[in-house]
Design a protein around this motif. Structure first.
Motif, mmCIF file in Angstrom:
data_model
loop_
_atom_site.group_PDB
_atom_site.id
_atom_site.type_symbol
_atom_site.label_atom_id
_atom_site.label_comp_id
_atom_site.label_asym_id
_atom_site.label_seq_id
_atom_site.Cartn_x
_atom_site.Cartn_y
_atom_site.Cartn_z
ATOM 1 N N MET A 65 -30.061 -90.323 24.103
ATOM 2 C CA MET A 65 -31.349 -89.879 23.615
ATOM 3 C C MET A 65 -32.107 -91.015 23.645
ATOM 4 S SD MET A 65 -31.887 -88.347 19.707
ATOM 5 C CE MET A 65 -33.898 -88.005 19.251
ATOM 6 N N ALA A 66 -33.895 -90.364 23.602
ATOM 7 C CA ALA A 66 -34.947 -91.624 23.709
ATOM 8 C C ALA A 66 -35.228 -91.816 22.403
ATOM 9 C CB ALA A 66 -36.049 -89.973 24.522
ATOM 10 N N VAL A 67 -35.839 -93.030 23.056
ATOM 11 C CA VAL A 67 -35.829 -93.653 21.574
ATOM 12 C C VAL A 67 -37.699 -94.330 22.392
ATOM 13 C CG1 VAL A 67 -36.254 -95.799 20.239
ATOM 14 C CG2 VAL A 67 -33.820 -94.706 21.018
ATOM 15 N N PRO A 68 -38.409 -94.589 21.456
ATOM 16 C CA PRO A 68 -40.059 -94.718 21.970
ATOM 17 C C PRO A 68 -40.023 -96.364 22.202
ATOM 18 C CG PRO A 68 -39.591 -93.458 20.095
ATOM 19 C CD PRO A 68 -38.765 -93.065 20.358
ATOM 20 N N LYS A 69 -41.074 -97.140 22.820
ATOM 21 C CA LYS A 69 -41.046 -97.755 23.088
ATOM 22 C C LYS A 69 -42.051 -98.718 22.007
ATOM 23 C CE LYS A 69 -40.748 -97.451 28.403
ATOM 24 N NZ LYS A 69 -41.428 -98.278 29.840
ATOM 25 N N LYS A 70 -41.060 -100.071 21.914
ATOM 26 C CA LYS A 70 -42.376 -100.107 21.213
ATOM 27 C C LYS A 70 -43.827 -100.918 21.885
ATOM 28 C CE LYS A 70 -38.127 -102.730 18.787
ATOM 29 N NZ LYS A 70 -38.415 -104.144 18.290
ATOM 30 N N LYS A 71 -44.948 -101.266 20.676
ATOM 31 C CA LYS A 71 -45.585 -100.732 21.226
ATOM 32 C C LYS A 71 -46.317 -102.546 21.271
ATOM 33 C CE LYS A 71 -50.668 -100.822 19.484
ATOM 34 N NZ LYS A 71 -51.921 -100.159 18.569
ATOM 35 N N THR A 72 -46.888 -103.070 22.714
ATOM 36 C CA THR A 72 -47.336 -104.392 23.251
ATOM 37 C C THR A 72 -48.515 -104.906 22.332
ATOM 38 O OG1 THR A 72 -46.775 -103.462 25.342
ATOM 39 C CG2 THR A 72 -48.205 -105.863 25.104
ATOM 40 N N SER A 73 -48.100 -105.998 21.910
ATOM 41 C CA SER A 73 -49.557 -106.594 21.181
ATOM 42 C C SER A 73 -50.562 -106.279 21.435
ATOM 43 C CB SER A 73 -49.029 -108.147 20.328
ATOM 44 O OG SER A 73 -48.692 -108.886 21.397
#
Length: 58
Positions: free
Chosen positions: A1-9
């Protein structure tokens, strides 16, 4: 299942942008320096045909 990527700081984003801009500034400075040396006639590392030589070869 697709998981959202973490936000780049913001600091990482700004750091990458600063590196990109620094590289562009270095290339721009080299281009200006080369142009000045060609106009002054003091260039050693750039070879190009002079107008007189191009006309005599034809």
């Amino acid at each position: 299942m697709a998981v959202p990527k973490k936000k780049t700081s913001k600091s990482k984003r700004d750091s990458r942008k600063a590196v990109w801009k620094r590289k562009a500034a270095v290339h721009a400075q080299r281009a200006i320096s080369l142009g000045k040396s060609i106009l002054s006639g003091k260039n050693d590392g750039f070879v190009y045909p002079l107008a007189e030589e191009a006309e005599t070869e034809e």
